[in-house]
Design an enzyme around this catalytic site. Structure first.
Site, PDB file in Angstrom:
ATOM      1  N   CYS A  11      40.371   1.615  -8.623  1.00 45.07           N
ATOM      2  CA  CYS A  11      40.527   1.029  -9.919  1.00 45.07           C
ATOM      3  C   CYS A  11      39.311   0.569 -11.256  1.00 45.07           C
ATOM      4  O   CYS A  11      38.733   1.007 -10.371  1.00 45.07           O
ATOM      5  CB  CYS A  11      40.403  -0.443  -9.174  1.00 45.07           C
ATOM      6  SG  CYS A  11      40.729  -1.878 -10.674  1.00 45.07           S
ATOM      7  N   VAL A  51      41.581  -6.943  -7.379  1.00 42.45           N
ATOM      8  CA  VAL A  51      40.353  -6.836  -7.343  1.00 42.45           C
ATOM      9  C   VAL A  51      40.077  -6.671  -8.185  1.00 42.45           C
ATOM     10  O   VAL A  51      40.267  -5.838  -9.575  1.00 42.45           O
ATOM     11  CB  VAL A  51      40.271  -4.967  -5.842  1.00 42.45           C
ATOM     12  CG1 VAL A  51      41.052  -5.880  -4.864  1.00 42.45           C
ATOM     13  CG2 VAL A  51      41.314  -4.128  -6.472  1.00 42.45           C
ATOM     14  N   GLU A  63      37.079 -11.686 -11.988  1.00 44.49           N
ATOM     15  CA  GLU A  63      37.476 -11.047 -12.828  1.00 44.49           C
ATOM     16  C   GLU A  63      35.664  -9.510 -12.923  1.00 44.49           C
ATOM     17  O   GLU A  63      34.551 -10.041 -13.146  1.00 44.49           O
ATOM     18  CB  GLU A  63      36.897 -11.851 -14.422  1.00 44.49           C
ATOM     19  CG  GLU A  63      38.439 -12.614 -14.292  1.00 44.49           C
ATOM     20  CD  GLU A  63      39.604 -11.246 -14.293  1.00 44.49           C
ATOM     21  OE1 GLU A  63      39.423 -10.496 -16.074  1.00 44.49           O
ATOM     22  OE2 GLU A  63      41.228 -11.583 -14.195  1.00 44.49           O
TER      23      GLU A  63
END
Ligand SMILES: N[C@@H](CCC(=O)N[C@@H](CS)C(=O)NCC(=O)O)C(=O)O
Length: 232
Positions: A11, A51, A63
């Site tokens: 991510c 996540v 965030e």
């Protein structure tokens, strides 16, 4: 304070938090979860089921940009500038970096060549805007690294991977300042440590899993047998 970053390896929003922690030398634990099959405890504590999360003792911070700001405020060696106007402008460009990150995601999922090139077009227009505001010096603001640099680094790294497959994003003629800035960011030792060869292989596998137009540029035989299709 005990810090734990709840992470998914691929991510780019998580990477923002990892990079900020690394530049500031902040010790933290990391717990990786499988986003394709998230554990119950994560679904209970993550307000948006996303996540990264930063657990600070029993507090849950979510965030990525907020996590980066928390790390910057709570630990020495500030990345955010002191000046209020400059800091506000930096926050705007951090938000802008997140918007570009979504384009980089869309580049990997759009199924047709036409849709891929439409996203590329939108991203390059955003690049035109960045090109007009970045400093000529080492970093976004000048000679000092900031959270804007942190926020653009995962975007540039992902685009480098995409560029390796289909080199239609970076142009020295159209965006010379961005290209220099990108190289400076990606060449730093800290960033090279985060983006290992294994991680790069996982990114390519993820591009294959998404089965967008871009996956045509991968040698499919090596993935077909063992990789299940999906976003994560
Ligand atoms: N605005 C969020 C975006 C985070 C985000 O979208 N994370 C993705 C992984 S890269 C996620 O957790 N997705 C899970 C889902 O949407 O179910 C941030 O900056 O932290």
């Amino acid at each position: 304070m005990k810090l734990k970053l709840i992470s998914f390896e691929l991510c780019p929003f998580v990477k923002k938090a990892e990079i900020a922690a690394k530049y500031k030398n902040i010790y933290h634990e990391t717990e990786y979860i499988d986003l394709a099959n998230p554990p119950g405890w994560f679904m209970r504590i993550s307000p948006l089921k996303k996540v990264p999360l930063l657990l600070v003792d029993h507090h849950v911070i979510f965030e990525s940009s907020v996590i980066c700001e928390y790390l910057d405020e709570a630990y020495p060696n500030k990345l955010h500038p002191k000046n209020f106007i400059l800091r506000a402008k930096n926050r705007s460009w951090i938000e802008f970096a997140d918007n570009c990150l979504w384009d980089s995601f869309f580049l990997t999922v759009k199924e047709t060549k036409k849709d891929f090139y439409q996203v590329r077009y939108d991203l390059l227009i955003k690049f035109d805007q960045i090109e007009s505001v970045i400093s000529q010096e080492s970093f976004f603001n000048g000679d000092k690294r900031s959270l804007v640099d942190v926020s653009f680094t995962p975007l540039f790294q992902i685009l480098e991977y995409i560029e390796e497959l289909n080199p239609v994003i970076f142009s020295n003629k159209r965006h010379p300042k961005i290209l220099k800035w990108k190289s400076r960011l990606l060449e730093s030792t800290e960033i090279q440590e985060i983006y290992s060869a294994e991680l790069k292989a996982l990114y390519f596998e993820q591009i294959w899993k998404r089965q967008g137009y871009l996956s045509r540029f991968l040698e499919n035989k090596k993935y077909d047998a063992h990789v299940s299709k999906g976003i994560y």
